[in-house]
Write a protein that holds these residues in place. Structure first.
Motif, PDB file in Angstrom:
ATOM      1  N   PRO A  11     -10.824 -12.082   8.099  1.00  0.00           N
ATOM      2  CA  PRO A  11     -10.908 -11.125   9.695  1.00  0.00           C
ATOM      3  C   PRO A  11     -12.210 -11.828   9.931  1.00  0.00           C
ATOM      4  N   ALA A  12     -13.299 -12.477   9.846  1.00  0.00           N
ATOM      5  CA  ALA A  12     -14.693 -13.548  10.415  1.00  0.00           C
ATOM      6  C   ALA A  12     -14.267 -14.876  10.637  1.00  0.00           C
ATOM      7  N   ILE A  13     -13.401 -15.315   9.887  1.00  0.00           N
ATOM      8  CA  ILE A  13     -12.903 -17.376  10.184  1.00  0.00           C
ATOM      9  C   ILE A  13     -11.697 -16.560  11.060  1.00  0.00           C
ATOM     10  N   ALA A  14     -10.628 -15.867  11.963  1.00  0.00           N
ATOM     11  CA  ALA A  14     -10.593 -15.720  12.597  1.00  0.00           C
ATOM     12  C   ALA A  14     -11.021 -15.475  13.638  1.00  0.00           C
ATOM     13  N   THR A  15     -11.814 -14.640  13.984  1.00  0.00           N
ATOM     14  CA  THR A  15     -12.705 -14.044  14.501  1.00  0.00           C
ATOM     15  C   THR A  15     -12.615 -14.970  15.729  1.00  0.00           C
ATOM     16  N   ALA A  16     -13.506 -16.004  14.373  1.00  0.00           N
ATOM     17  CA  ALA A  16     -14.154 -17.153  15.042  1.00  0.00           C
ATOM     18  C   ALA A  16     -13.627 -17.974  15.676  1.00  0.00           C
ATOM     19  N   ILE A  17     -12.628 -18.080  15.244  1.00  0.00           N
ATOM     20  CA  ILE A  17     -11.092 -19.715  15.613  1.00  0.00           C
ATOM     21  C   ILE A  17     -11.091 -19.266  17.142  1.00  0.00           C
ATOM     22  N   ALA A  18     -10.466 -17.857  16.802  1.00  0.00           N
ATOM     23  CA  ALA A  18     -10.033 -17.183  18.096  1.00  0.00           C
ATOM     24  C   ALA A  18     -10.898 -17.248  19.528  1.00  0.00           C
ATOM     25  N   LEU A  19     -12.087 -16.600  19.285  1.00  0.00           N
ATOM     26  CA  LEU A  19     -13.178 -16.945  20.104  1.00  0.00           C
ATOM     27  C   LEU A  19     -13.425 -18.595  20.717  1.00  0.00           C
ATOM     28  N   ARG A  20     -13.052 -19.368  19.682  1.00  0.00           N
ATOM     29  CA  ARG A  20     -13.336 -20.757  20.458  1.00  0.00           C
ATOM     30  C   ARG A  20     -11.948 -21.564  21.159  1.00  0.00           C
ATOM     31  N   THR A  21     -11.482 -21.530  20.911  1.00  0.00           N
ATOM     32  CA  THR A  21      -9.838 -21.376  20.891  1.00  0.00           C
ATOM     33  C   THR A  21      -9.725 -20.234  22.512  1.00  0.00           C
ATOM     34  N   SER A  22      -9.208 -19.404  22.519  1.00  0.00           N
ATOM     35  CA  SER A  22      -8.733 -18.388  23.410  1.00  0.00           C
ATOM     36  C   SER A  22     -10.019 -17.056  23.971  1.00  0.00           C
ATOM     37  N   GLY A  23     -11.364 -17.455  24.086  1.00  0.00           N
ATOM     38  CA  GLY A  23     -12.441 -16.687  24.025  1.00  0.00           C
ATOM     39  C   GLY A  23     -12.095 -15.422  24.161  1.00  0.00           C
ATOM     40  N   ALA A  24     -12.608 -13.887  24.666  1.00  0.00           N
ATOM     41  CA  ALA A  24     -12.855 -12.777  23.742  1.00  0.00           C
ATOM     42  C   ALA A  24     -11.437 -11.844  24.094  1.00  0.00           C
ATOM     43  N   ALA A  25      -9.878 -12.674  24.556  1.00  0.00           N
ATOM     44  CA  ALA A  25      -9.071 -11.834  24.878  1.00  0.00           C
ATOM     45  C   ALA A  25      -8.270 -13.201  23.393  1.00  0.00           C
ATOM     46  N   GLY A  26      -8.461 -13.616  23.278  1.00  0.00           N
ATOM     47  CA  GLY A  26      -8.349 -14.352  21.694  1.00  0.00           C
ATOM     48  C   GLY A  26      -8.790 -12.847  20.037  1.00  0.00           C
ATOM     49  N   ILE A  27      -9.276 -12.064  20.417  1.00  0.00           N
ATOM     50  CA  ILE A  27      -9.949 -11.292  19.317  1.00  0.00           C
ATOM     51  C   ILE A  27      -8.241 -10.733  19.051  1.00  0.00           C
ATOM     52  N   ALA A  28      -8.145  -9.972  20.371  1.00  0.00           N
ATOM     53  CA  ALA A  28      -6.630  -8.949  20.158  1.00  0.00           C
ATOM     54  C   ALA A  28      -5.402  -9.677  19.462  1.00  0.00           C
ATOM     55  N   ILE A  29      -5.151 -10.863  19.807  1.00  0.00           N
ATOM     56  CA  ILE A  29      -4.417 -11.689  19.211  1.00  0.00           C
ATOM     57  C   ILE A  29      -4.308 -12.189  17.889  1.00  0.00           C
ATOM     58  N   ALA A  30      -5.869 -12.664  17.080  1.00  0.00           N
ATOM     59  CA  ALA A  30      -6.370 -12.742  15.973  1.00  0.00           C
ATOM     60  C   ALA A  30      -6.048 -11.609  15.077  1.00  0.00           C
ATOM     61  N   ALA A  31      -6.528 -10.355  15.701  1.00  0.00           N
ATOM     62  CA  ALA A  31      -6.214  -8.680  14.935  1.00  0.00           C
ATOM     63  C   ALA A  31      -5.072  -8.604  14.306  1.00  0.00           C
ATOM     64  N   GLY A  32      -3.852  -8.891  15.587  1.00  0.00           N
ATOM     65  CA  GLY A  32      -3.039  -8.623  15.271  1.00  0.00           C
ATOM     66  C   GLY A  32      -2.197  -9.510  14.608  1.00  0.00           C
ATOM     67  N   THR A  33      -2.338 -10.873  15.086  1.00  0.00           N
ATOM     68  CA  THR A  33      -1.959 -11.673  13.571  1.00  0.00           C
ATOM     69  C   THR A  33      -2.100 -12.015  12.746  1.00  0.00           C
ATOM     70  N   LEU A  34      -3.162 -11.502  12.158  1.00  0.00           N
ATOM     71  CA  LEU A  34      -4.177 -11.856  10.518  1.00  0.00           C
ATOM     72  C   LEU A  34      -3.724 -10.307  10.248  1.00  0.00           C
ATOM     73  N   THR A  35      -3.408  -9.010  11.249  1.00  0.00           N
ATOM     74  CA  THR A  35      -2.669  -7.933  10.284  1.00  0.00           C
ATOM     75  C   THR A  35      -0.983  -8.613  10.284  1.00  0.00           C
ATOM     76  N   ILE A  36      -0.613  -8.490  10.634  1.00  0.00           N
ATOM     77  CA  ILE A  36       0.844  -9.308  10.245  1.00  0.00           C
ATOM     78  C   ILE A  36       0.718  -9.772   8.931  1.00  0.00           C
ATOM     79  N   VAL A  37       0.403 -11.561   9.590  1.00  0.00           N
ATOM     80  CA  VAL A  37      -0.026 -12.007   8.060  1.00  0.00           C
ATOM     81  C   VAL A  37      -0.010 -11.074   6.843  1.00  0.00           C
ATOM     82  N   VAL A  38      -1.778 -10.784   6.562  1.00  0.00           N
ATOM     83  CA  VAL A  38      -1.913  -9.998   6.066  1.00  0.00           C
ATOM     84  C   VAL A  38      -0.956  -9.539   5.074  1.00  0.00           C
ATOM     85  N   LEU A  39       0.071  -8.259   5.913  1.00  0.00           N
ATOM     86  CA  LEU A  39       0.762  -7.577   5.320  1.00  0.00           C
ATOM     87  C   LEU A  39       2.320  -8.287   4.580  1.00  0.00           C
ATOM     88  N   ILE A  40       2.564  -9.415   5.806  1.00  0.00           N
ATOM     89  CA  ILE A  40       3.580 -10.009   4.996  1.00  0.00           C
ATOM     90  C   ILE A  40       3.028 -10.849   3.532  1.00  0.00           C
TER      91      ILE A  40
END
Length: 353
Positions: A11-40
Motif C-alpha cells: 500500500p505504501a508503494i501504491a499510494t506513492a505512485i497514485a499521488l504522483r500520477t493522479s494526485g489526491a484522487a489516486g489514493i482511492a483508485i490505488a486502494a480499490g485496485t490494490l484490494t482486488i489485486v491482493v485478493l486475486i
C-alpha cells in the motif's frame, strides 16, 4: 515477517505512485485496485491452488522458506523476546501454549465439509467412529430375554442339539437362569466334550472360558479398546447390582462403524415390516436406534432403548391391545401384547402437508 512486510509495503508503494500520477484522487483508485489485486493474486488464487495441489506447491516453497528462516532468525528471536516480555508484564505465561488439538465437533465439521475429497462411505465410517463416544453398550447390546445359551441342567440330548443347531461360535453356559452364567463356550472345542451322541459335562464346563463382565453405560470407544486389550470378543453387560442386562460383542461395535456385514441365518422374519398403507408393523423389542436408522426417523434415544420401553414410558401404565398414541410426529397402535410386554406395534409418520 515476510507476509507483514509485503502487506505494509504494497500500500505504501501504491499510494506513492497514485499521488504522483493522479494526485489526491489516486489514493482511492490505488486502494480499490490494490484490494482486488491482493485478493486475486495474493489470497484466493494461490491458496486455492495450494489446497488443490498441496504437495506440488509446498515442497518447492519449503526451500525458499528454509532459506528465509536463516535470514530472519535474528529478527524472529528479537521479536519473540520483546513479545514474551510484554506478555509477562500483562501477567500471561508465554511458555504455557494453548492446546492445538481439535475437538470432536471440529473433527465432525472437517469430515462433513470434506466434499469429494473423502468418499461418502469413508465419510460415514469416520463420523461413526466419532460417534462411538456418545453411544454406550446399552444401546447396541442383545437384551437379556433374547440371549440364547445352554443350560447345564438340561438333559444330554437337549444340550447336544443346542450345540449342533447354534449359529454362533460362542455360546453362554448357565445354570437354570441366564443370570447365573458359568462361562463362555467356544464351539471349536466341541470335540473335547462331544463324541457323537455322548456328552462329557465336566469336560464341557472345563472348556468354557471365564465370563467377561461389562458395566452398563460403558461408551463404545472405551469398550472397543477393552476388547482389544483383553483379547475378548464378547462381554456380559451387568448393572450396578451385578444383574445381567444383556450381551455385547466385538462384531456389534464394528457394525456401528462399517454397517451391517454379517447376516443372522435364523432371522427369517424382519423386525420392521412395511405395510401397503405406508405404515410399519414393528416388533416391540426392536431397538430405537435400529428404527431410526432403517426408517430415517428421529425417535428419542436418550431414555428407553427399545420401542416397548419407549411406549411404556410415554403411557406410564401397562396398556391394552389396540391402544393408539401419538409421540411427536409419529403415530403408534399396539397390536399385540404378551403379559406386560408389547409384542407388535403399528407405526407411521404422517406426511407433512
Amino acid at each position: 515477517i515476510g507476509n507483514n512486510l509485503v502487506n505494509i509495503l504494497a500500500p505504501a508503494i501504491a499510494t506513492a505512485i497514485a499521488l504522483r500520477t493522479s494526485g489526491a484522487a489516486g489514493i482511492a483508485i490505488a486502494a480499490g485496485t490494490l484490494t482486488i489485486v491482493v485478493l486475486i493474486f495474493g489470497e484466493v488464487t494461490p491458496k486455492t491452488l495450494a489446497a488443490l495441489h498441496p504437495e506440488r506447491i509446498a515442497f518447492p516453497a519449503a526451500y525458499v522458506l528454509n532459506a528465509l528462516m536463516y535470514v530472519f532468525q535474528p529478527a524472529v528471536w528479537c521479536i519473540n523476546q520483546v513479545t514474551n516480555a510484554l506478555l509477562k508484564v500483562l501477567g500471561i505465561d508465554p511458555d504455557k501454549r494453548a492446546e492445538d488439538a481439535l475437538s470432536s465437533e471440529e473433527l465432525r465439521t472437517i469430515v462433513g465439509e470434506a466434499g469429494p475429497m473423502i468418499p461418502p462411505r469413508h465419510k460415514r465410517m469416520l463420523l461413526n467412529i466419532l460417534d462411538l463416544e456418545e453411544v454406550t453398550v446399552d444401546d447396541i447390546m442383545i437384551p437379556r430375554h433374547e440371549i440364547r445359551g445352554i443350560d447345564v441342567e438340561e438333559d444330554d440330548a437337549q444340550i447336544i442339539e443346542a450345540v449342533r443347531a447354534s449359529e454362533h461360535t460362542r455360546v453362554i453356559l448357565y445354570r437354570e437362569d441366564i443370570g447365573n452364567i458359568l462361562g463362555i463356550l467356544h464351539l471349536r472345542t466341541a470335540s473335547l466334550f462331544l463324541n457323537g451322541d455322548r456328552l462329557d459335562r465336566e469336560a464341557m464346563q472345563r472348556s468354557a472360558a471365564e465370563p467377561y463382565f461389562v458395566p452398563e453405560g460403558t461408551p463404545l470407544n472405551t469398550q472397543l479398546l477393552n476388547f482389544q486389550k483383553l483379547k475378548r470378543r464378547m462381554g456380559i453387560v451387568v448393572d450396578e447390582y451385578g444383574s445381567v442386562r444383556g450381551l455385547v460383542t466385538l462384531e456389534d461395535i464394528l457394525e456401528e462403524i462399517v454397517g451391517e456385514f454379517t447376516s443372522n441365518i435364523s432371522d427369517q422374519s424382519p423386525e420392521i415390516v412395511p405395510q401397503p398403507d405406508g405404515s410399519f408393523v414393528i416388533d416391540g423389542a426392536t431397538a430405537i436406534r435400529d428404527i431410526n436408522r432403517s426408517l430415517h426417523w428421529e425417535l428419542p434415544i436418550d431414555g428407553p432403548k427399545t420401542l416397548n420401553g419407549l411406549i411404556l414410558e410415554y403411557l406410564e401404565t401397562i396398556p391394552e391391545a389396540h391402544v393408539g398414541m401419538r409421540l411427536g410426529r409419529y403415530h403408534f397402535e399396539i397390536l399385540e401384547l404378551q403379559g406386560k410386554v408389547i409384542q407388535k406395534v403399528r407405526a407411521s409418520r404422517p406426511r407433512r402437508g
